[in-house]
Motif scaffolding. Structure first.
Motif, PDB file in Angstrom:
ATOM      1  N   ASN A  76      -0.568 -23.916 -13.662  1.00  0.00           N
ATOM      2  CA  ASN A  76      -1.736 -23.318 -14.301  1.00  0.00           C
ATOM      3  C   ASN A  76      -2.978 -24.197 -14.127  1.00  0.00           C
ATOM      4  O   ASN A  76      -2.895 -25.326 -13.681  1.00  0.00           O
ATOM      5  N   GLU A  77      -4.100 -23.651 -14.556  1.00  0.00           N
ATOM      6  CA  GLU A  77      -5.360 -24.397 -14.531  1.00  0.00           C
ATOM      7  C   GLU A  77      -5.309 -25.535 -15.550  1.00  0.00           C
ATOM      8  O   GLU A  77      -4.524 -25.499 -16.497  1.00  0.00           O
ATOM      9  N   ASN A  78      -6.147 -26.535 -15.367  1.00  0.00           N
ATOM     10  CA  ASN A  78      -6.300 -27.558 -16.399  1.00  0.00           C
ATOM     11  C   ASN A  78      -7.789 -27.814 -16.633  1.00  0.00           C
ATOM     12  O   ASN A  78      -8.648 -27.167 -16.029  1.00  0.00           O
ATOM     13  N   ARG A 127      -0.214 -28.302  -6.298  1.00  0.00           N
ATOM     14  CA  ARG A 127      -0.970 -28.865  -7.416  1.00  0.00           C
ATOM     15  C   ARG A 127       0.015 -29.467  -8.421  1.00  0.00           C
ATOM     16  O   ARG A 127       1.187 -29.128  -8.422  1.00  0.00           O
ATOM     17  N   PRO A 128      -0.516 -30.340  -9.311  1.00  0.00           N
ATOM     18  CA  PRO A 128       0.379 -30.964 -10.296  1.00  0.00           C
ATOM     19  C   PRO A 128       1.060 -29.942 -11.209  1.00  0.00           C
ATOM     20  O   PRO A 128       2.207 -30.109 -11.608  1.00  0.00           O
ATOM     21  N   HIS A 129       0.318 -28.913 -11.590  1.00  0.00           N
ATOM     22  CA  HIS A 129       0.870 -27.899 -12.479  1.00  0.00           C
ATOM     23  C   HIS A 129       0.469 -26.531 -11.948  1.00  0.00           C
ATOM     24  O   HIS A 129      -0.515 -26.399 -11.234  1.00  0.00           O
TER      25      HIS A 129
END
Lengths: 305, 253
Positions: A222-224, A218-220
């Motif tokens: 954590n959640e977005n 995923r890009p990061h």
């Protein structure tokens, strides 16, 4: 999709309110009775409460009036315009019943039609979104309209037991509407659970020609906003159980109670109809929760979900 | 007004992203956040920025995918799977559903160049445009309560106070691998249109009917490791002169 309680409350309460208001507009109840006056007030309170709940999830609710401006393209705007406009015949009908013991036949019919249009607009907010395939079907507005009608009839039956007495016709109409609503809902569920997704990781990345595409990172970490808002998942086994529960509480029990109530004495009928309303409301809350929780958004193709 | 422009815009400004070249360094993500947090509209806020549960608003994110060919192995030294870094931001669609669903007129597509923007003074933060976008291009800013999205750096590309070389979106200017290209995709002679034509640029999720302006260029075909039977170091084909003689002598010993 994240099942936000403000939106679940909004669609449930306003659906019930518009249903009841439409039944009052059609003249199902005697306008001179106290119970009918209470029904008028309750319908308006349910609608207003639902609309207020819907503003709770806004980032800038002080500008909510602007949502009335784009009716030419936006179903949300159309819904807002219709909601505001529908208050006029509903308030006029309520005024006539509460203060003058009378029914305004033409205003009532116009009000009932506008209730239907408003509920249709609410449903089309969801049904018009192609990115959420589960909602993107004419079955969605069909469900919303039938549930609103069924809810209105169940509520009208309750108020009839408190006033002039429950006529067999209202009980019969309520039973038929409940059966139709849940029948269409099961067709909606069947479509949801058997359809193949129109968008896949392969089409989302355009890389399907090279091979099987799957998310690596995923890009990061954590959640977005996107994964919180659109990444909600409910286990399939729970969804199946919950849809049975919703149908039992919101369909089977109210049907049964209405049928028995039509043949019972006043107090028995009143109790049964109140239970039917409670069951229907519970069933609707579960159904609306599932409506969001089960719907998968195309963006999750980018997030491995 | 949230109706789409009635006539096609004379220009279609957008990006072409080369998936063959992107190395997944996330420099464009950072430069985008840096430029746009101080530029157009409200800042791109972070929540709990120094805590364990940090989260924030980004207009551009890099996903990474693993592609396993038909009958291929899972990722491994000699397998044929490959990693593709996948930058994603707003595609400035011709049929942008995020524009038409907006109830307030905050979301709009510019008639002059097709850029999709949000007028934050009109946005009520209902989130419906984010729901309507299949690409996840819109994120609600939790501090400002308004929707944020890629502006194609509209405050750079027309900004005559910047040197001409800087009048491109921040992500394009920053990319160290030159994987991002900016231009007018309605002009068949533009740099980006030529890239799309030559490399077979494609749309993301064409089945959603959004007609994106931004295009992606596919990774170039790659030699299969398995096809190279002999390691390069053991091959002396084409040796000339002294090395050809030495090769022969050593073979005979």
């Amino acid at each position: 999709m994240h099942p936000a309680s403000s939106i679940i409350l909004f669609t449930t309460l306003s659906g019930l309110g518009y249903g009841l208001a439409a039944m009052l507009g059609l003249g199902l109840l005697d306008p001179a009775l106290v119970s009918t006056k209470i029904a008028h007030v309750l319908a308006i309170l349910l609608i207003a409460g639902g609309l207020l709940a819907s503003t709770l999830h806004l980032g800038n609710p002080q500008r909510a009036w602007r949502a009335l401006s784009q009716w030419r393209s936006s179903w949300l705007s159309r819904e807002g315009v219709m909601a505001v406009a529908t208050f006029m015949p509903l308030l006029a009908s309520a005024w006539a019943s509460v203060f003058h013991d009378m029914r305004l036949p033409i205003t009532g019919l116009i009000g009932a039609a506008m209730c239907g249009v408003t509920v249709y607009c609410t449903a089309m907010i969801y049904a018009s979104l192609r990115a959420i395939q589960a909602w993107n079907t004419p079955l969605t507005p069909a469900c919303y309209l039938l549930f609103s009608l069924a809810g209105g009839l169940v509520l009208a039956a309750s108020f009839a037991t408190l006033g002039e007495g429950l006529s067999k016709w209202i009980a019969l109409a309520g039973t038929v509407a409940l059966a139709a609503a849940w029948g269409v809902k099961w067709a909606w569920w069947k479509r949801l659970r058997t359809m193949s997704p129109i968008s896949t990781p392969a089409s989302a990345t355009g890389l399907g020609a090279i091979g099987t595409v799957r998310l690596f990172e995923r890009p990061h970490v954590n959640e977005n906003y996107l994964t919180r808002e659109m990444g909600y998942k409910v286990a399939r086994k729970h969804a199946a159980k919950l849809s049975l529960l919703a149908t039992a509480a919101g369909g089977v029990l109210p049907c049964l109670f209405l049928s028995i109530a039509a043949l019972s004495g006043t107090w028995m009928a009143a109790t049964l109809c109140t239970l039917a309303v409670a069951g229907f409301a519970l069933g609707m809350l579960v159904e609306r929760w599932l409506f969001f929780a089960e719907a998968r958004h195309a963006v999750m193709n980018y997030y491995g979900g | 007004m949230t109706l789409l422009p009635s006539a096609p815009p004379p220009k279609k400004l957008g990006l072409v992203i080369d998936l063959d070249v992107c190395v997944g360094c996330h420099a464009c993500v950072i430069s985008c956040k840096e430029w746009n947090t101080g530029g157009y509209g409200s800042a791109l806020s972070d929540q709990d920025p120094y805590g364990a549960d940090v989260t924030g608003t980004f207009l551009n994110r890099i996903h990474t995918f693993e592609i396993v060919p038909e009958g291929g192995e899972i990722v491994g030294e000699a397998g044929d799977a490959r990693i593709v870094h996948f930058p994603k931001s707003c595609l400035h669609c011709d049929d942008a559903p995020c524009v038409t669903v907006c109830p307030t007129g905050a979301s709009y597509k510019r008639e002059e160049d097709g850029i999709v923007l949000v007028d934050e003074d009109k946005c009520i933060g209902c989130g419906l445009c984010a729901w309507s976008c299949a690409y996840g291009a819109r994120e609600m800013d939790l501090a400002a309560g308004v929707m944020k999205k890629c502006t194609l750096c509209v405050d750079r590309i027309y900004n005559e106070t910047l040197a001409e070389v800087d009048r491109v979106p921040s992500c394009v200017r920053t990319c160290p691998a030159n994987a991002r290209h900016y231009g007018d995709l309605s002009d068949p002679g533009s740099n980006v249109s030529i890239l799309v034509a030559e490399r077979g640029g494609f749309d993301l999720m064409p089945e959603q009917g959004t007609r994106p302006v931004n295009k992606y260029l596919p990774p170039r075909p790659r030699d299969r490791l398995a096809d190279k039977a002999m390691p390069l170091a053991e091959n002396s084909d084409g040796a000339k002169g002294f090395f050809a003689w030495l090769d022969g002598v050593l073979d005979r010993i």
